[in-house]
Design a protein around this motif. Sequence first.
Motif, mmCIF file in Angstrom:
data_model
loop_
_atom_site.group_PDB
_atom_site.id
_atom_site.type_symbol
_atom_site.label_atom_id
_atom_site.label_comp_id
_atom_site.label_asym_id
_atom_site.label_seq_id
_atom_site.Cartn_x
_atom_site.Cartn_y
_atom_site.Cartn_z
ATOM 1 N N VAL A 1 0.224 26.698 51.253
ATOM 2 C CA VAL A 1 -0.335 26.002 52.415
ATOM 3 C C VAL A 1 0.199 26.657 53.683
ATOM 4 C CG1 VAL A 1 -0.618 23.813 51.207
ATOM 5 C CG2 VAL A 1 1.542 24.310 52.380
ATOM 6 N N PRO A 2 -0.535 26.544 54.808
ATOM 7 C CA PRO A 2 -0.062 27.136 56.063
ATOM 8 C C PRO A 2 1.273 26.533 56.499
ATOM 9 C CG PRO A 2 -2.377 26.516 56.215
ATOM 10 C CD PRO A 2 -1.857 25.917 54.947
ATOM 11 N N PRO A 3 2.114 27.292 57.178
ATOM 12 C CA PRO A 3 3.367 26.747 57.702
ATOM 13 C C PRO A 3 3.092 25.556 58.619
ATOM 14 C CG PRO A 3 3.306 29.137 57.913
ATOM 15 C CD PRO A 3 1.933 28.709 57.505
ATOM 16 N N PRO A 4 3.982 24.562 58.650
ATOM 17 C CA PRO A 4 3.739 23.366 59.470
ATOM 18 C C PRO A 4 3.623 23.643 60.964
ATOM 19 C CG PRO A 4 5.999 23.405 58.622
ATOM 20 C CD PRO A 4 5.245 24.476 57.911
ATOM 21 N N ASP A 5 4.205 24.750 61.417
ATOM 22 C CA ASP A 5 4.186 25.058 62.846
ATOM 23 C C ASP A 5 3.104 26.072 63.211
ATOM 24 O OD1 ASP A 5 5.279 27.221 61.576
ATOM 25 O OD2 ASP A 5 6.894 27.528 63.032
ATOM 26 N N VAL A 6 2.151 26.335 62.287
ATOM 27 C CA VAL A 6 1.170 27.389 62.518
ATOM 28 C C VAL A 6 0.292 27.109 63.739
ATOM 29 C CG1 VAL A 6 -0.653 26.399 61.049
ATOM 30 C CG2 VAL A 6 -0.516 28.876 61.355
ATOM 31 N N ALA A 7 0.073 25.836 64.064
ATOM 32 C CA ALA A 7 -0.809 25.498 65.179
ATOM 33 C C ALA A 7 -0.049 25.235 66.483
ATOM 34 C CB ALA A 7 -1.659 24.275 64.825
ATOM 35 N N ASP A 8 1.259 25.442 66.465
ATOM 36 C CA ASP A 8 2.052 25.164 67.667
ATOM 37 C C ASP A 8 1.600 25.994 68.863
ATOM 38 O OD1 ASP A 8 3.454 23.348 66.239
ATOM 39 O OD2 ASP A 8 5.343 24.469 66.186
ATOM 40 N N ARG A 9 1.119 27.220 68.606
ATOM 41 C CA ARG A 9 0.712 28.116 69.691
ATOM 42 C C ARG A 9 -0.505 27.598 70.441
ATOM 43 N NH1 ARG A 9 -0.074 33.691 67.496
ATOM 44 N NH2 ARG A 9 1.774 33.151 66.313
ATOM 45 N N PHE A 10 -1.208 26.610 69.866
ATOM 46 C CA PHE A 10 -2.402 26.072 70.522
ATOM 47 C C PHE A 10 -2.156 24.722 71.208
ATOM 48 C CE2 PHE A 10 -4.094 28.383 66.684
ATOM 49 C CZ PHE A 10 -4.513 29.506 67.380
ATOM 50 N N GLN A 11 -0.939 24.227 71.143
ATOM 51 C CA GLN A 11 -0.647 22.916 71.709
ATOM 52 C C GLN A 11 -0.797 22.884 73.232
ATOM 53 O OE1 GLN A 11 0.194 20.087 70.006
ATOM 54 N NE2 GLN A 11 0.022 21.095 68.018
ATOM 55 N N PHE A 12 -0.652 24.022 73.872
ATOM 56 C CA PHE A 12 -0.577 24.049 75.333
ATOM 57 C C PHE A 12 -1.866 23.610 76.022
ATOM 58 C CE2 PHE A 12 -2.390 28.123 74.328
ATOM 59 C CZ PHE A 12 -3.237 28.418 75.383
ATOM 60 N N PHE A 13 -3.025 23.699 75.333
ATOM 61 C CA PHE A 13 -4.265 23.312 76.010
ATOM 62 C C PHE A 13 -4.757 21.915 75.620
ATOM 63 C CE2 PHE A 13 -5.991 26.150 72.510
ATOM 64 C CZ PHE A 13 -6.493 25.115 71.711
ATOM 65 N N LEU A 14 -4.028 21.206 74.765
ATOM 66 C CA LEU A 14 -4.457 19.871 74.370
ATOM 67 C C LEU A 14 -4.456 18.924 75.571
ATOM 68 C CD1 LEU A 14 -2.656 19.364 70.923
ATOM 69 C CD2 LEU A 14 -5.046 19.971 71.360
ATOM 70 N N GLY A 15 -5.547 18.185 75.730
ATOM 71 C CA GLY A 15 -5.665 17.251 76.849
ATOM 72 C C GLY A 15 -5.976 17.909 78.179
ATOM 73 N N LYS A 16 -6.255 19.219 78.149
ATOM 74 C CA LYS A 16 -6.559 19.958 79.374
ATOM 75 C C LYS A 16 -7.901 20.672 79.188
ATOM 76 C CE LYS A 16 -1.605 20.699 80.055
ATOM 77 N NZ LYS A 16 -0.509 21.698 80.074
ATOM 78 N N PRO A 17 -9.010 19.972 79.452
ATOM 79 C CA PRO A 17 -10.343 20.521 79.126
ATOM 80 C C PRO A 17 -10.664 21.857 79.781
ATOM 81 C CG PRO A 17 -10.517 18.555 80.498
ATOM 82 C CD PRO A 17 -9.111 18.631 80.024
ATOM 83 N N LEU A 18 -10.301 22.049 81.046
ATOM 84 C CA LEU A 18 -10.606 23.310 81.727
ATOM 85 C C LEU A 18 -9.815 24.466 81.117
ATOM 86 C CD1 LEU A 18 -10.849 22.263 85.498
ATOM 87 C CD2 LEU A 18 -12.704 22.752 83.883
ATOM 88 N N LEU A 19 -8.558 24.186 80.784
ATOM 89 C CA LEU A 19 -7.724 25.211 80.150
ATOM 90 C C LEU A 19 -8.268 25.536 78.755
ATOM 91 C CD1 LEU A 19 -5.233 27.002 80.376
ATOM 92 C CD2 LEU A 19 -3.856 25.109 79.485
ATOM 93 N N PHE A 20 -8.700 24.497 78.055
ATOM 94 C CA PHE A 20 -9.267 24.706 76.717
ATOM 95 C C PHE A 20 -10.521 25.569 76.774
ATOM 96 C CE2 PHE A 20 -12.609 23.221 73.754
ATOM 97 C CZ PHE A 20 -12.087 23.757 72.583
#
Length: 238
Positions: free
Chosen positions: A110-129
């Motif tokens: 299974v993927p490492p538990p922290d594999v999606a950490d690099r994408f956390q920065f744009f959560l809740g920020k629609p323009l950044l996303f």
Amino acid sequence: MDSKLTNRKSSSLEIFLEIAIVLAAVLIIKQVADYFQIPGAGSIGIWSGILLATFFMKRQNIRWYDFGLHCPQGKREWIINVGSGLLAVVAVFLLMGLVLDPLLTYFGLVPPPDVADRFQFFLGKPLLFISYLVIVIWFGAALGEELIMRGFLLNRLADLFGKSNWGWFSALLVQAAIFGSLHVYQGVAGIIKTAVIAIIFGVIYLATGKRLFPVILAHVVINTISITAFYLSGGVVN
């Protein structure tokens, strides 16, 4: 659509060195960008590799057009290219959902538990996303990875192995292994899944007469669905 504009034939050593230098540039620049925590480090590395690949191609009078970078011409071509791209999307999602994901999970891969950490920065920020989606996901990953993997790498590997059926088959497998290894941060499961995707994309690329449009479209659709699901779920789906 094999290149017919080359002034001279590259030696096997020259081709090998071109491939090695381009891939080394991709990896080194990605690592540097990751070290400084720059978003889209992979895309920065990929486009750095594309610039180097373009330099090597110009020495041989090869254009990206020769590797399939052009829009379909006429209604029939559009239908075939778009249909092929959507077929690749369906094949990827069915194969992942029905075969690979259950199989890999069964074997504890299974993927490492922290594999999606690099994408956390744009959560809740629609323009950044949206900015990240367009610049990094569409332009950086979908267009960039297809240019360098299915365009440059697959064709130069075929030049290296010889453009027989066996040569193309070998090139297809090697480019898939390289593409998978570039996703090592996703763990063994991620390497296997992205390698399988690379095989599917490579088959579609060759089956459509070496057209990049279908695989770029498929890459855009798959990545957009995945990253949008991640965003809308607040990082739960990855």
